[in-house]
Motif scaffolding. Structure first.
Motif, mmCIF file in Angstrom:
data_model
loop_
_atom_site.group_PDB
_atom_site.id
_atom_site.type_symbol
_atom_site.label_atom_id
_atom_site.label_comp_id
_atom_site.label_asym_id
_atom_site.label_seq_id
_atom_site.Cartn_x
_atom_site.Cartn_y
_atom_site.Cartn_z
ATOM 1 N N ASP A 119 0.766 -1.297 -0.055
ATOM 2 C CA ASP A 119 0.027 0.035 0.102
ATOM 3 C C ASP A 119 0.983 1.409 -0.038
ATOM 4 O O ASP A 119 0.628 2.155 -0.569
ATOM 5 C CB ASP A 119 -0.809 -0.042 1.157
ATOM 6 N N ALA A 120 2.050 1.315 0.597
ATOM 7 C CA ALA A 120 2.900 2.398 0.527
ATOM 8 C C ALA A 120 3.749 2.616 -0.388
ATOM 9 O O ALA A 120 4.498 3.773 -0.653
ATOM 10 C CB ALA A 120 3.735 2.521 2.007
ATOM 11 N N LEU A 121 3.757 1.804 -1.299
ATOM 12 C CA LEU A 121 4.639 1.543 -2.430
ATOM 13 C C LEU A 121 3.923 2.467 -3.586
ATOM 14 O O LEU A 121 2.730 2.174 -4.059
ATOM 15 C CB LEU A 121 5.068 0.298 -2.944
ATOM 16 N N GLU A 122 4.796 3.399 -4.135
ATOM 17 C CA GLU A 122 4.034 4.224 -5.223
ATOM 18 C C GLU A 122 3.984 3.740 -6.655
ATOM 19 O O GLU A 122 3.276 4.087 -7.281
ATOM 20 C CB GLU A 122 4.999 5.593 -5.311
ATOM 21 N N ASP A 123 4.723 2.602 -6.760
ATOM 22 C CA ASP A 123 5.174 2.036 -7.980
ATOM 23 C C ASP A 123 5.054 0.665 -8.040
ATOM 24 O O ASP A 123 6.019 0.162 -8.741
ATOM 25 C CB ASP A 123 6.580 2.830 -8.822
ATOM 26 N N TYR B 58 15.728 9.028 9.288
ATOM 27 C CA TYR B 58 16.750 7.829 9.227
ATOM 28 C C TYR B 58 15.728 6.784 8.851
ATOM 29 O O TYR B 58 16.085 6.083 7.881
ATOM 30 C CB TYR B 58 17.381 7.697 10.775
ATOM 31 N N VAL B 59 14.766 6.785 9.450
ATOM 32 C CA VAL B 59 13.521 5.600 9.516
ATOM 33 C C VAL B 59 13.115 5.869 7.911
ATOM 34 O O VAL B 59 12.923 4.834 7.281
ATOM 35 C CB VAL B 59 12.635 5.603 10.477
ATOM 36 N N GLN B 60 12.776 7.047 7.667
ATOM 37 C CA GLN B 60 12.074 7.237 6.342
ATOM 38 C C GLN B 60 13.203 6.934 5.088
ATOM 39 O O GLN B 60 12.650 6.135 4.158
ATOM 40 C CB GLN B 60 11.800 8.523 6.181
ATOM 41 N N ALA B 61 14.648 6.997 5.382
ATOM 42 C CA ALA B 61 15.344 6.796 4.272
ATOM 43 C C ALA B 61 15.547 5.273 4.268
ATOM 44 O O ALA B 61 15.671 4.778 3.146
ATOM 45 C CB ALA B 61 16.773 7.460 4.862
ATOM 46 N N LEU B 62 15.566 4.330 5.233
ATOM 47 C CA LEU B 62 15.697 2.935 5.374
ATOM 48 C C LEU B 62 14.395 2.503 4.697
ATOM 49 O O LEU B 62 14.600 1.400 3.752
ATOM 50 C CB LEU B 62 15.734 2.448 6.915
ATOM 51 N N GLU B 63 13.287 3.090 5.008
ATOM 52 C CA GLU B 63 12.072 2.718 4.302
ATOM 53 C C GLU B 63 12.000 2.845 2.596
ATOM 54 O O GLU B 63 11.609 2.023 2.005
ATOM 55 C CB GLU B 63 10.765 2.828 5.088
ATOM 56 N N ASP B 64 12.548 3.955 2.419
ATOM 57 C CA ASP B 64 12.587 4.310 0.877
ATOM 58 C C ASP B 64 13.525 3.540 0.238
ATOM 59 O O ASP B 64 13.289 2.890 -0.882
ATOM 60 C CB ASP B 64 13.221 5.855 0.849
ATOM 61 N N GLN C 45 10.546 -2.386 -5.883
ATOM 62 C CA GLN C 45 9.995 -1.959 -6.891
ATOM 63 C C GLN C 45 10.981 -2.127 -8.063
ATOM 64 O O GLN C 45 10.674 -1.726 -9.211
ATOM 65 C CB GLN C 45 9.752 -0.452 -6.834
ATOM 66 N N THR C 46 11.966 -2.766 -8.111
ATOM 67 C CA THR C 46 12.960 -3.188 -9.066
ATOM 68 C C THR C 46 13.856 -2.157 -9.735
ATOM 69 O O THR C 46 14.473 -2.320 -10.603
ATOM 70 C CB THR C 46 12.230 -3.983 -10.467
ATOM 71 N N TYR C 47 13.973 -1.183 -8.961
ATOM 72 C CA TYR C 47 14.533 0.101 -9.539
ATOM 73 C C TYR C 47 16.104 -0.087 -9.334
ATOM 74 O O TYR C 47 16.665 0.608 -10.259
ATOM 75 C CB TYR C 47 14.444 1.370 -8.294
ATOM 76 N N TYR C 48 16.740 -1.059 -8.683
ATOM 77 C CA TYR C 48 18.237 -1.053 -8.671
ATOM 78 C C TYR C 48 18.608 -2.212 -9.371
ATOM 79 O O TYR C 48 19.780 -2.650 -9.526
ATOM 80 C CB TYR C 48 18.442 -1.346 -7.258
#
Length: 91
Positions: free
Chosen positions: A14-18, A67-73, A80-83
């Motif tokens: 649900d929190a994943l934009e893509d 910090y938590v937001q960065a880890l979650e991102d 989402q296969t971005y890497y």
């Protein structure tokens, strides 16, 4: 040993934009499947790290939240296969 694919894909989307399950399944079945499985495994660890960090009281709350937001991102981007070498990248 890595968890089975079903466990690696057992997360809240649900929190994943893509999020695109077809893209994820195709990545698992494609040439980059082993790398993507590794990314999903890393994302599981990042989730646990973020959860542990969110409970910290020895640092500034704004710092902890960032910090938590960065880890979650990063976990979200991995999922989402971005890497992947041919993956979609955030714009």
């Amino acid at each position: 040993m890595q968890p089975p694919d079903q466990e690696l894909l057992d997360f809240d989307t649900d929190a994943l934009e893509d999020w695109d399950e077809r893209r994820a399944r195709a990545a698992l079945d494609g040439d980059d499947g082993p790398l993507y499985r590794n990314h999903l495994h890393i994302a599981m660890h990042l989730d646990r790290w973020a959860e542990a960090e969110s409970g910290r009281t020895d640092t500034d709350a704004r710092y902890t939240a960032g910090y938590v937001q960065a880890l979650e991102d990063v976990a979200a981007f991995l999922r989402q296969t971005y890497y992947l070498p041919e993956g979609d990248h955030p714009s």
